[in-house]
Design a protein around this motif. Structure first.
Motif, mmCIF file in Angstrom:
data_model
loop_
_atom_site.group_PDB
_atom_site.id
_atom_site.type_symbol
_atom_site.label_atom_id
_atom_site.label_comp_id
_atom_site.label_asym_id
_atom_site.label_seq_id
_atom_site.Cartn_x
_atom_site.Cartn_y
_atom_site.Cartn_z
ATOM 1 N N ASP A 78 0.836 -1.199 0.000
ATOM 2 C CA ASP A 78 0.000 0.000 0.000
ATOM 3 C C ASP A 78 0.874 1.254 0.000
ATOM 4 N N PHE A 79 0.522 2.207 -0.877
ATOM 5 C CA PHE A 79 1.254 3.475 -0.957
ATOM 6 C C PHE A 79 0.235 4.605 -1.085
ATOM 7 N N LYS A 80 0.452 5.699 -0.280
ATOM 8 C CA LYS A 80 -0.441 6.854 -0.319
ATOM 9 C C LYS A 80 0.398 8.125 -0.366
ATOM 10 N N PHE A 81 -0.106 9.079 -1.178
ATOM 11 C CA PHE A 81 0.558 10.376 -1.278
ATOM 12 C C PHE A 81 -0.512 11.459 -1.326
ATOM 13 N N TYR A 82 -0.253 12.554 -0.566
ATOM 14 C CA TYR A 82 -1.207 13.652 -0.550
ATOM 15 C C TYR A 82 -0.447 14.965 -0.539
ATOM 16 N N ALA A 83 -0.783 15.856 -1.468
ATOM 17 C CA ALA A 83 -0.293 17.232 -1.499
ATOM 18 C C ALA A 83 -1.366 18.037 -2.206
ATOM 19 N N LYS A 84 -2.076 18.842 -1.459
ATOM 20 C CA LYS A 84 -3.241 19.544 -1.970
ATOM 21 C C LYS A 84 -2.913 20.292 -3.266
ATOM 22 N N PRO A 85 -3.736 20.086 -4.326
ATOM 23 C CA PRO A 85 -5.006 19.343 -4.421
ATOM 24 C C PRO A 85 -4.848 17.929 -4.986
ATOM 25 N N TYR A 86 -3.667 17.300 -4.868
ATOM 26 C CA TYR A 86 -3.396 15.995 -5.467
ATOM 27 C C TYR A 86 -3.489 14.897 -4.407
ATOM 28 N N PHE A 87 -4.035 13.761 -4.848
ATOM 29 C CA PHE A 87 -4.076 12.586 -3.987
ATOM 30 C C PHE A 87 -3.839 11.356 -4.845
ATOM 31 N N LEU A 88 -2.937 10.477 -4.361
ATOM 32 C CA LEU A 88 -2.580 9.268 -5.105
ATOM 33 C C LEU A 88 -2.517 8.097 -4.147
ATOM 34 N N ARG A 89 -3.205 7.023 -4.510
ATOM 35 C CA ARG A 89 -3.172 5.793 -3.719
ATOM 36 C C ARG A 89 -2.929 4.629 -4.669
ATOM 37 N N LEU A 90 -1.880 3.843 -4.386
ATOM 38 C CA LEU A 90 -1.470 2.756 -5.266
ATOM 39 C C LEU A 90 -1.452 1.435 -4.514
ATOM 40 N N THR A 91 -1.709 0.374 -5.266
ATOM 41 C CA THR A 91 -1.503 -0.985 -4.780
ATOM 42 C C THR A 91 -0.299 -1.542 -5.522
ATOM 43 N N LEU A 92 0.819 -1.652 -4.838
ATOM 44 C CA LEU A 92 2.076 -2.018 -5.470
ATOM 45 C C LEU A 92 2.111 -3.496 -5.838
ATOM 46 N N PRO A 93 2.854 -3.865 -6.889
ATOM 47 C CA PRO A 93 2.967 -5.279 -7.278
ATOM 48 C C PRO A 93 3.916 -6.070 -6.384
ATOM 49 N N GLY A 94 4.585 -5.440 -5.440
ATOM 50 C CA GLY A 94 5.468 -6.126 -4.497
ATOM 51 C C GLY A 94 5.516 -5.358 -3.179
ATOM 52 N N ARG A 95 6.129 -5.956 -2.186
ATOM 53 C CA ARG A 95 6.148 -5.352 -0.861
ATOM 54 C C ARG A 95 7.387 -4.473 -0.669
ATOM 55 N N VAL A 96 7.153 -3.327 -0.029
ATOM 56 C CA VAL A 96 8.236 -2.411 0.342
ATOM 57 C C VAL A 96 8.263 -2.288 1.867
#
Length: 612
Positions: A37-55
């Motif tokens: 799971d990866f999440k990024f937030y910087a107004k007004p942008y939001f990104l949430r990804l499901t990665l193909p491997g573990r970090v």
């Protein structure tokens, strides 16, 4: 919130995520990652990804921001160093699915992105031939008003609201009321009526343009050559299949706009989706080859017209069915109809599938763009292409490898298309050989012409020259005769001076007989006589004139009748009407003036022996 443009890359130890966030408030940003799971937030942008491997978060992670470019870069350590993450360019599949806020659905998907269903399918032996059941008329009639189409047969009732734009997109008239078997039957009838043997044979014999476009190499040809060259090296055991295919910035933005969706498809429907993918790729490969990679106003029409999946909502049950349908449509609809274009598209599709889902996705994105810019073809994006772009990112690469292998083993010949192409070609070749033989005979005969014929042709040219001079003098006479009706006497004098028939002794003895002088002015007969180029024909004409004069001198009382019959023998339609008896030029009363219907003047001057 805005989903920013992003891309992922990797090395043996780190996963790198590059996020484009211009005009963001960098003072307020947040990054979270754990496992897949990866999440990024910087107004007004939001990104949430499901990665193909573990970090993992172990202190080695790094982040930086380029203010001028507006790019945020973060490096995440891999939990297992050296692990290869597959599908980093499948951006839509990486986007986390939206959670439903409605009540719990009656059918719930287990696992993420239908991975469990895919894993169960992989355990089975991959067979592209599915079971077929006999046609059940009762079952079809029961669901006659519930006909489905689109990706995975998930759409219905769309064209009830789009009747005005229906005819410009597909050939099927009533998709919501036509069953799958009915669509196929109508499609085959339409193709049989559209096939033009003359057009096919024209492209078969005059194939200069086709030979030229067949030399064009698409981008996947070079990518496939690089892939084949790298397979023999031992250090490329974990070569990323997507390394041979790159996406442009526009394509990555398009992938980010798609909504991550899961598709619940049974085994039969999954096979139909794969076969539909082959059909669409075949049509796309034909379009790229024939236009040498360029796009034009006909690109959208070519793709949707050559694909029975897009044009007739066809659902196939085997690879041979797909190939036969595509081959028939190539020979019926586009501008260039040649069987080699079918085989070229066939080989290109195999290469694309062997390159993996990245190459397939790149082609689908190009098709999506072509339809998006063409009105009203965008409907096909909603029905098929968008779902294909999302679905292809989630399937396993070995599925496409198995599909490519099965497609490569398939065979397609001209006899399979059902248009009797081989018979048409054989008949056309026989006709062509006969024409060539006839031309050769004519050429040889011209080379073997005797010299006497050449001399004859020279004499004919000289006679035609003299004839043309005579015709010019006759034309002057005709103009003078038609100038004024009152100058008949002067015309008669000129005719008497120019044409005088000598007296002919009919019996050949020395007895004195009454003679007659005949003056004839006939433009048509004169021109035909003077235009005669062969001397033999000229003598024959003069002989006929002499015999006519003899008959007139022997039977003066039947002058008009004999003259009319004689002229009819020569094919002329002349009619004579006696006008009056008056004194002739010598003072006698035997002068007969005949009024012709076609500019003919006949004068008979009977004199006695003493006057002669």
């Amino acid at each position: 919130m805005i989903t920013p443009a992003f891309e992922l890359s990797q090395d043996p130890d780190f996963l790198t995520i590059i996020i484009n966030i211009p005009y963001a408030r960098v003072s307020e940003f947040d990054v979270y990652f754990e496992g897949e799971d990866f999440k990024f937030y910087a107004k007004p942008y939001f990104l949430r990804l499901t990665l193909p491997g573990r970090v993992v978060e172990d202190g080695r992670e790094k982040a930086s921001y380029n203010v001028e470019k507006g790019v945020f870069t973060v490096q995440l350590p891999k939990e297992t160093p050296g692990q290869y993450f597959d599908g980093l360019d499948m951006l839509t599949a990486l986007l986390a699915q939206k959670k439903s806020r409605s009540a719990k659905p009656l059918v719930e998907e287990i696992g993420t992105s239908a991975e469990q269903a895919e894993e169960e399918e992989e355990e089975e032996e991959f067979d592209w031939e599915i079971e077929q059941t006999p046609y059940d008329e009762t079952a079809e009639s029961a669901f006659r008003l519930q006909c489905y189409y689109g990706f995975g047969n998930l759409k219905s009732g769309v064209f009830r609201r789009l009747q005005d734009e229906l005819g410009e997109v597909i050939d099927l008239k009533d998709p919501d009321l036509t069953s799958a078997d009915g669509r196929r039957q109508k499609r085959l009838e339409s193709e049989a009526a559209k096939f033009d043997p003359d057009h096919y044979l024209a492209d078969f014999f005059e194939d200069e343009v086709i030979q030229h476009v067949l030399k064009y190499k698409s981008w996947w040809v070079d990518a496939y050559a690089k892939k084949v060259a790298s397979q023999g090296r031992s250090d490329q055991e974990h070569v990323n299949q997507t390394s041979f295919v790159s996406f442009s910035k526009e394509e990555r933005e398009q992938l980010a706009k798609f909504t991550n969706t899961s598709y619940l498809l049974d085994k039969r429907t999954r096979h139909q989706v794969y076969f539909g993918l082959i059909d669409i790729l075949l049509a796309y490969c034909y379009e790229i080859c024939i236009n040498e990679g360029d796009k034009n106003v006909e690109s959208s029409w070519n793709i949707r017209k050559l694909s029975a999946t897009l044009c007739w909502f066809e659902t196939f049950t085997s690879i041979p069915e797909v190939l036969v349908s595509f081959g028939r449509r190539v020979l019926c609809y586009p501008l260039y109809r040649h069987f080699r274009l079918v085989t070229r598209a066939f080989s290109d599709t195999v290469m694309i599938l062997q390159l993996g889902k990245s190459a397939v996705l790149k082609c689908l994105l190009d098709i999506h763009k072509i339809f998006r810019e063409n009105d009203p073809a965008y409907i096909l994006n909603d029905l098929y292409i968008t779902d294909y772009c999302i679905w292809i990112q989630k399937i396993k690469s070995k599925k496409l490898a198995a599909l490519a292998e099965s497609l490569q083993k398939a065979k397609l010949t001209k006899a399979h298309l059902g248009f009797e192409l081989e018979e048409l070609e054989s008949a056309a070749l026989l006709v062509q050989e006969e024409e060539n033989e006839l031309k050769a005979v004519v050429a040889v005969s011209k080379q073997q012409l005797p010299s006497s014929e050449l001399e004859t042709s020279d004499s004919e040219e000289s006679s035609s020259t003299s004839s043309s001079e005579a015709e010019s003098s006759d034309s002057d006479e005709q103009e003078s005769s038609n100038s004024e009706d009152g100058e008949i006497n002067s015309l008669q004098d000129s005719l008497q001076e120019e044409r005088t028939a000598s007296l002919i002794d009919c019996s050949g003895s020395g007895k004195d007989t009454d003679t007659s002088k005949v003056y004839v002015s006939d433009e048509k007969s004169k021109s035909s006589l003077q235009s005669t180029s062969v001397p033999g024909k000229l003598i024959e004409e003069l002989g006929k004139k002499m015999r006519t004069a003899v008959r007139l001198s022997e039977q003066p009382e039947e002058l008009a009748t004999a003259s009319h019959a004689t002229l009819q023998e020569k094919g002329a339609n002349y009619a004579f009407e006696p006008q009056r008896l008056s004194e002739g030029p010598s003072g006698n009363e035997n002068f007969l003036e005949v009024s012709p219907k076609k500019n003919i003047l006949l004068f008979v001057d009977s004199t006695n022996e003493e006057e002669d």
